[in-house]
Write a protein that holds these residues in place. Sequence first.
Motif, short mmCIF file in Angstrom:
data_model
loop_
_atom_site.label_atom_id
_atom_site.label_comp_id
_atom_site.label_asym_id
_atom_site.label_seq_id
_atom_site.Cartn_x
_atom_site.Cartn_y
_atom_site.Cartn_z
N PHE A 130 -28.41 -18.04 40.32
CA PHE A 130 -28.23 -18.89 39.14
C PHE A 130 -29.57 -19.00 38.40
CE2 PHE A 130 -25.09 -20.22 42.25
CZ PHE A 130 -23.92 -20.13 41.51
N ARG A 131 -29.51 -19.07 37.08
CA ARG A 131 -30.74 -19.15 36.27
C ARG A 131 -30.48 -20.07 35.07
NH1 ARG A 131 -34.71 -15.66 36.63
NH2 ARG A 131 -36.32 -15.62 35.09
N ASN B 228 -17.32 -21.51 47.16
CA ASN B 228 -17.71 -20.75 45.98
C ASN B 228 -17.96 -21.74 44.84
OD1 ASN B 228 -18.20 -18.54 44.31
ND2 ASN B 228 -16.08 -18.50 43.61
N VAL B 229 -19.04 -21.53 44.12
CA VAL B 229 -19.36 -22.37 42.97
C VAL B 229 -19.61 -21.47 41.78
CG1 VAL B 229 -20.94 -24.08 42.00
CG2 VAL B 229 -20.38 -24.17 44.42
N GLN B 230 -18.97 -21.79 40.67
CA GLN B 230 -19.19 -21.07 39.42
C GLN B 230 -19.75 -22.05 38.39
OE1 GLN B 230 -15.13 -19.92 38.75
NE2 GLN B 230 -15.54 -17.80 39.36
N LYS C 160 -35.71 -20.95 34.97
CA LYS C 160 -35.92 -21.12 36.41
C LYS C 160 -34.71 -20.60 37.18
CE LYS C 160 -38.79 -23.01 38.32
NZ LYS C 160 -39.98 -22.44 38.93
N ASP C 161 -34.98 -19.81 38.23
CA ASP C 161 -33.93 -19.40 39.17
C ASP C 161 -33.69 -20.57 40.12
OD1 ASP C 161 -33.59 -16.75 38.29
OD2 ASP C 161 -35.37 -16.12 39.39
N PHE C 162 -32.41 -20.78 40.46
CA PHE C 162 -32.09 -21.84 41.41
C PHE C 162 -30.89 -21.44 42.25
CE2 PHE C 162 -29.56 -22.79 37.71
CZ PHE C 162 -28.39 -23.35 38.19
#
Length: 167
Positions: free
Chosen positions: A160-161, A40-42, A133-135
């Motif tokens: 993520f954006r 998990n990455v926040q 940009k979405d990534f």
Amino acid sequence: MHSFWYRANALLTFAVTVLALMCAMASLSDNLNSPSPSANVQVLNINWFQKSTQGNDEVSMTMNISADLQSLFTWNTKQVFVFLAAEYETPKNSLNQVSLWDGIIPSKDYAKFSVHTTNKYRFTDQGSNLRDKDFNLTLHWHVMPRTGKMFADKIVMTGFRLPNDYR
């Protein structure tokens, strides 16, 4: 009677054959392991988002990276190389990958971790394609065995954006 050298050659050939068979069996036994890693990455904060003097977009972010990669370790695992990459599309390239963080996990004892960090490497795009940009953030790993072939896999985290305006 056979000479000493003939007997030594036969013994050495037998020993090397047994060793090769044991290595092959060890390598094949890793195929029976079905790992189930989790990650998990926040993204906690976009520290800065700017255009560099060369005209490229650059981003610095603070992240929490947590993962449980213990299931990747077997008796044949020497170490695991793990890295987090930002992946996005631009009009010029269908896939851009930028490494943000990496590490080497030497044993199963260190395979469950949580890291609070800023990106270790610059998140830079060649051009000004990162605004709004979405990534995806993708955790990649490469398992390095003691014997046998190396294998790699990944977990993709979407949603993520980047902001529309520079900060």
